[in-house]
Write an enzyme that holds these catalytic residues in place. Sequence first.
Site, mmCIF file in Angstrom:
data_model
loop_
_atom_site.group_PDB
_atom_site.id
_atom_site.type_symbol
_atom_site.label_atom_id
_atom_site.label_comp_id
_atom_site.label_asym_id
_atom_site.label_seq_id
_atom_site.Cartn_x
_atom_site.Cartn_y
_atom_site.Cartn_z
ATOM 1 N N HIS A 24 0.778 -1.180 -0.025
ATOM 2 C CA HIS A 24 0.096 -0.011 0.043
ATOM 3 C C HIS A 24 0.733 1.097 -0.038
ATOM 4 C CE1 HIS A 24 -3.654 2.288 1.814
ATOM 5 N NE2 HIS A 24 -2.667 3.252 1.370
ATOM 6 N N HIS A 43 1.273 5.280 -2.057
ATOM 7 C CA HIS A 43 0.858 6.490 -2.716
ATOM 8 C C HIS A 43 2.132 7.102 -3.510
ATOM 9 C CE1 HIS A 43 -3.199 6.397 -0.918
ATOM 10 N NE2 HIS A 43 -2.315 6.140 0.148
ATOM 11 N N LYS A 96 -9.757 -0.706 -5.538
ATOM 12 C CA LYS A 96 -9.838 -0.162 -4.156
ATOM 13 C C LYS A 96 -11.281 0.721 -3.643
ATOM 14 C CE LYS A 96 -8.165 1.830 -0.191
ATOM 15 N NZ LYS A 96 -6.727 2.440 0.077
ATOM 16 N N ASP A 100 1.493 2.932 3.375
ATOM 17 C CA ASP A 100 0.716 3.783 3.327
ATOM 18 C C ASP A 100 1.557 5.275 3.452
ATOM 19 O OD1 ASP A 100 -1.748 5.539 2.790
ATOM 20 O OD2 ASP A 100 -2.336 5.380 4.845
HETATM 21 N N1 LIG Z 1 -3.667 7.823 4.583
HETATM 22 C C1 LIG Z 1 -3.792 9.031 4.431
HETATM 23 O O1 LIG Z 1 -3.762 9.914 5.488
HETATM 24 N N2 LIG Z 1 -3.617 9.555 3.337
HETATM 25 C C2 LIG Z 1 -3.772 9.050 2.168
HETATM 26 C C3 LIG Z 1 -5.084 8.315 1.720
HETATM 27 C C4 LIG Z 1 -5.380 7.215 2.278
HETATM 28 O O2 LIG Z 1 -4.531 6.383 2.418
HETATM 29 O O3 LIG Z 1 -6.322 6.910 2.944
HETATM 30 C C5 LIG Z 1 -3.328 10.184 0.725
HETATM 31 O O4 LIG Z 1 -3.581 9.653 -0.593
HETATM 32 O O5 LIG Z 1 -2.865 11.026 1.100
HETATM 33 ZN ZN LIG Z 2 -3.135 5.281 1.689
HETATM 34 ZN ZN LIG Z 3 -6.799 5.030 3.347
#
Ligand SMILES: NC(=O)N[C@@H](CC(=O)O)C(=O)O
Ligand SMILES: [Zn+2]
Ligand SMILES: [Zn+2]
Length: 344
Positions: free
Chosen positions: A14, A16, A100, A248
């Site tokens: 996971h 971004h 997702k 994350d």
């Molecule tokens: N985890 C977060 O606080 N932010 C994530 C989105 C997510 O994974 O929920 C993002 O895209 O910034």
């Molecule tokens: Zn996330």
């Molecule tokens: Zn999330």
Amino acid sequence: MTTHLTITRPDDWHIHLRDGIALQSTVPDVARYFGRSICMPNLVPPVKTTDEAVAYYERIIAARPSASLFEPLMVLYLTDQTDANEIAKAKASGKVQAVKLYPAGATTNSHAGVTSLENVYGVLEQLAAHDMPLLVHGEVTHADIDIFDREKVFIDTILMPLTQRFPNLKIVLEHITTADAVQFVQGAAAHIGATITAHHLLFNRNHMLVGGIRPHYYCLPILKRQTHQQALLAAATSGNPKFFLGTDSAPHAIHAKEAACGCAGSYTAHAAIELYAEAFEQMNALDKLEGFASFYGADFYGLARNNDTITLVKEEWQVPNNYDFGQSVVVPIRAGGTIGWRVL
Ligand SMILES: NC(=O)N[C@@H](CC(=O)O)C(=O)O
Ligand SMILES: [Zn+2]
Ligand SMILES: [Zn+2]
């Protein structure tokens, strides 16, 4: 005392990576030692179709350092309008590994998400039929539910009924933050798993709120009280294959975090496995890190484990105050502080 730790190359289930010029720094960071990563589709606009996912894949590959074999695994962003036929196409692409679910309004760039699960039952049937996992941001969004209760209420009111209605659907409850989520996953069928972030293992809400409000610890689901942190540490280090690594890591430009209304998301990709190593070491469980980081996620997704290794050494290094991020900078977790492990 362990000073060198060699483990099978880990994967991040996971992350971004964002898009555009940001890929120039986020991709090299994840590619440093992760074999693969599940690339979240909450771009602006979101990655909703197989064609868009394949195009995003190509942009990530274009930003990959030349010698790297890092492989991005793609995800479709589910909306009320997602066509159930898209799932067969996604599966056939060989690039899309999952879909997702963002409850609309639950987190960063989730406004195009699902307003009611009934709208996507056809898609969920196809996911189960194709053995493709549904990844879930597990929080309700009702204004009258306290932010600290949103994960538990989601489990009780949405996730439990969902698993009953679709008993064969593979589900990953992403970035779990509560003892309630740990318990739910432990008690659920083998094809229900969860990712756990390094920051939810290392921190609780005191780190965010005591002695001043620290926006770089603000992420969703929000950091909870210490008893929940302890439950996550116990789950991650238990050797239970339902729990696996998902950072994350969610970069936002410094001005979007240090603001009157700051964005949710913490950046950990500069030191992901190093931070997990700290958490596992605290628990005297470094021997459990390899399963969590390198085996259980691949097994859950039905993919081969990586077949080479990385080595961590116990050696302190100083984290910079920030890293380049597109035209701005991102402030990473532990900025200006030290981390006790380094990857050779
Ligand atoms: N985890 C977060 O606080 N932010 C994530 C989105 C997510 O994974 O929920 C993002 O895209 O910034
Ligand atoms: Zn996330
Ligand atoms: Zn999330």
